[in-house]
Design a protein around this motif. Sequence first.
Motif, PDB file in Angstrom:
ATOM      1  N   UNK A  95       0.821  -1.210   0.000  1.00  0.00           N
ATOM      2  CA  UNK A  95       0.000   0.000   0.000  1.00  0.00           C
ATOM      3  C   UNK A  95       0.846   1.248   0.000  1.00  0.00           C
ATOM      4  N   UNK A  96       1.960   1.210   0.751  1.00  0.00           N
ATOM      5  CA  UNK A  96       2.895   2.335   0.763  1.00  0.00           C
ATOM      6  C   UNK A  96       3.512   2.533  -0.613  1.00  0.00           C
ATOM      7  N   UNK A  97       3.941   1.449  -1.237  1.00  0.00           N
ATOM      8  CA  UNK A  97       4.526   1.538  -2.574  1.00  0.00           C
ATOM      9  C   UNK A  97       3.538   2.120  -3.583  1.00  0.00           C
ATOM     10  N   UNK A  98       2.253   1.843  -3.386  1.00  0.00           N
ATOM     11  CA  UNK A  98       1.229   2.292  -4.334  1.00  0.00           C
ATOM     12  C   UNK A  98       0.672   3.674  -3.994  1.00  0.00           C
ATOM     13  N   UNK A 132       7.883   2.862   6.651  1.00  0.00           N
ATOM     14  CA  UNK A 132       9.050   3.739   6.453  1.00  0.00           C
ATOM     15  C   UNK A 132      10.012   3.133   5.432  1.00  0.00           C
ATOM     16  N   UNK A 133      10.311   1.863   5.593  1.00  0.00           N
ATOM     17  CA  UNK A 133      11.241   1.201   4.676  1.00  0.00           C
ATOM     18  C   UNK A 133      10.675   1.147   3.261  1.00  0.00           C
ATOM     19  N   UNK A 134       9.371   0.912   3.150  1.00  0.00           N
ATOM     20  CA  UNK A 134       8.735   0.870   1.828  1.00  0.00           C
ATOM     21  C   UNK A 134       8.702   2.256   1.194  1.00  0.00           C
ATOM     22  N   UNK A 135       8.521   3.296   2.008  1.00  0.00           N
ATOM     23  CA  UNK A 135       8.514   4.676   1.498  1.00  0.00           C
ATOM     24  C   UNK A 135       9.891   5.063   0.978  1.00  0.00           C
ATOM     25  N   UNK A 137      12.183   2.904  -0.162  1.00  0.00           N
ATOM     26  CA  UNK A 137      12.432   2.090  -1.364  1.00  0.00           C
ATOM     27  C   UNK A 137      11.704   2.631  -2.584  1.00  0.00           C
ATOM     28  N   UNK A 138      10.470   3.104  -2.374  1.00  0.00           N
ATOM     29  CA  UNK A 138       9.653   3.559  -3.500  1.00  0.00           C
ATOM     30  C   UNK A 138       9.808   5.056  -3.786  1.00  0.00           C
ATOM     31  N   UNK A 139      10.777   5.704  -3.108  1.00  0.00           N
ATOM     32  CA  UNK A 139      11.090   7.124  -3.330  1.00  0.00           C
ATOM     33  C   UNK A 139       9.890   8.031  -3.093  1.00  0.00           C
ATOM     34  N   UNK A 140       9.256   7.812  -1.952  1.00  0.00           N
ATOM     35  CA  UNK A 140       8.158   8.680  -1.571  1.00  0.00           C
ATOM     36  C   UNK A 140       8.657   9.836  -0.710  1.00  0.00           C
ATOM     37  N   UNK A 141       7.828  10.874  -0.601  1.00  0.00           N
ATOM     38  CA  UNK A 141       8.152  12.022   0.236  1.00  0.00           C
ATOM     39  C   UNK A 141       7.404  11.973   1.558  1.00  0.00           C
ATOM     40  N   UNK A 142       6.593  10.935   1.734  1.00  0.00           N
ATOM     41  CA  UNK A 142       5.803  10.829   2.959  1.00  0.00           C
ATOM     42  C   UNK A 142       5.730   9.380   3.404  1.00  0.00           C
ATOM     43  N   UNK A 143       5.833   9.162   4.700  1.00  0.00           N
ATOM     44  CA  UNK A 143       5.630   7.836   5.275  1.00  0.00           C
ATOM     45  C   UNK A 143       4.166   7.750   5.701  1.00  0.00           C
ATOM     46  N   UNK A 144       3.405   6.802   5.166  1.00  0.00           N
ATOM     47  CA  UNK A 144       1.999   6.686   5.566  1.00  0.00           C
ATOM     48  C   UNK A 144       1.861   6.487   7.078  1.00  0.00           C
ATOM     49  N   UNK A 145       0.854   7.081   7.637  1.00  0.00           N
ATOM     50  CA  UNK A 145       0.590   6.943   9.064  1.00  0.00           C
ATOM     51  C   UNK A 145      -0.200   5.658   9.303  1.00  0.00           C
ATOM     52  N   UNK A 146       0.247   4.840  10.248  1.00  0.00           N
ATOM     53  CA  UNK A 146      -0.482   3.635  10.635  1.00  0.00           C
ATOM     54  C   UNK A 146      -1.251   3.967  11.906  1.00  0.00           C
ATOM     55  N   UNK A 147      -2.554   3.935  11.830  1.00  0.00           N
ATOM     56  CA  UNK A 147      -3.375   4.369  12.962  1.00  0.00           C
ATOM     57  C   UNK A 147      -3.463   3.287  14.032  1.00  0.00           C
TER      58      UNK A 147
END
Length: 245
Positions: A95-98, A132-135, A137-147
């Motif tokens: 989901x983070x990668x996408x 965080x690790x997936x963000x 790897x996929x060159x994102x600017x944000x780490x998704x928040x896990x609620x």
Amino acid sequence: MQRYFSSLPFINNRLLISGDDAKHIQKVMRMQEGNTIIVVTEEVAYKTVIIGFEGQDVRVEMIEGPLKSNELPKKITICCGLPKGEKLDLITQKGTELGMDELVLFDAERSIVKWDSSKGLKKQQRLQKIAKEAAEQSHRNKIPQISEMLSFKQLLSMSSKYDCLYVADEEEAKLTDRKRLVDQLKEALNFDSILVVFGPEGGLSRKEISELHEKGFHSISLGPRILRAETAPLYVLSAISYELE
């Protein structure tokens, strides 16, 4: 080029990286002065060069930026009824990668497993590390928040903060005259934030679907085939990416 996230801002174009990231740079990647890395702070990425090591910390200097963002143009929150096994790991990583913005978990009526509140914080932290690790790897600017884990009532209450509400409904998939997902997504283009709810392995009960509809959720079909709990969120994120990017 390796990417790292920092909670600190640049001061005079310089920034200090510490903790696990600094250890990764020195011990795993074995980087030296002059090596370049990408540092993301406040959801903005910069190209930097390592200018020195201060004990276990790494000092970098900005040489280019801000860099182009790879984030989805809309904030997509994935909300999953608690699945069993390691499916949460997969949903978090892929989901983070996408491009998902946030992952919300809730205790569904048909959830096979129950959230152990005594271990909940550790589980949440582990999932946050996966994100965080997936963000990176996929060159994102944000780490998704896990609620944190929500009850179904809490899910209904928090849904009011989103612009567009969808629920994946397997009964909708059985209809011969169902509305295609791509057509429904086109209707969401005018909204900034989208919340999509998915059931656990046993799906959502009709009572849960009814209560979601009362809160303004629209049922969506994910095609004629019934997808697994861990596949459905990834299907929707892929469709959104195709439509928006």
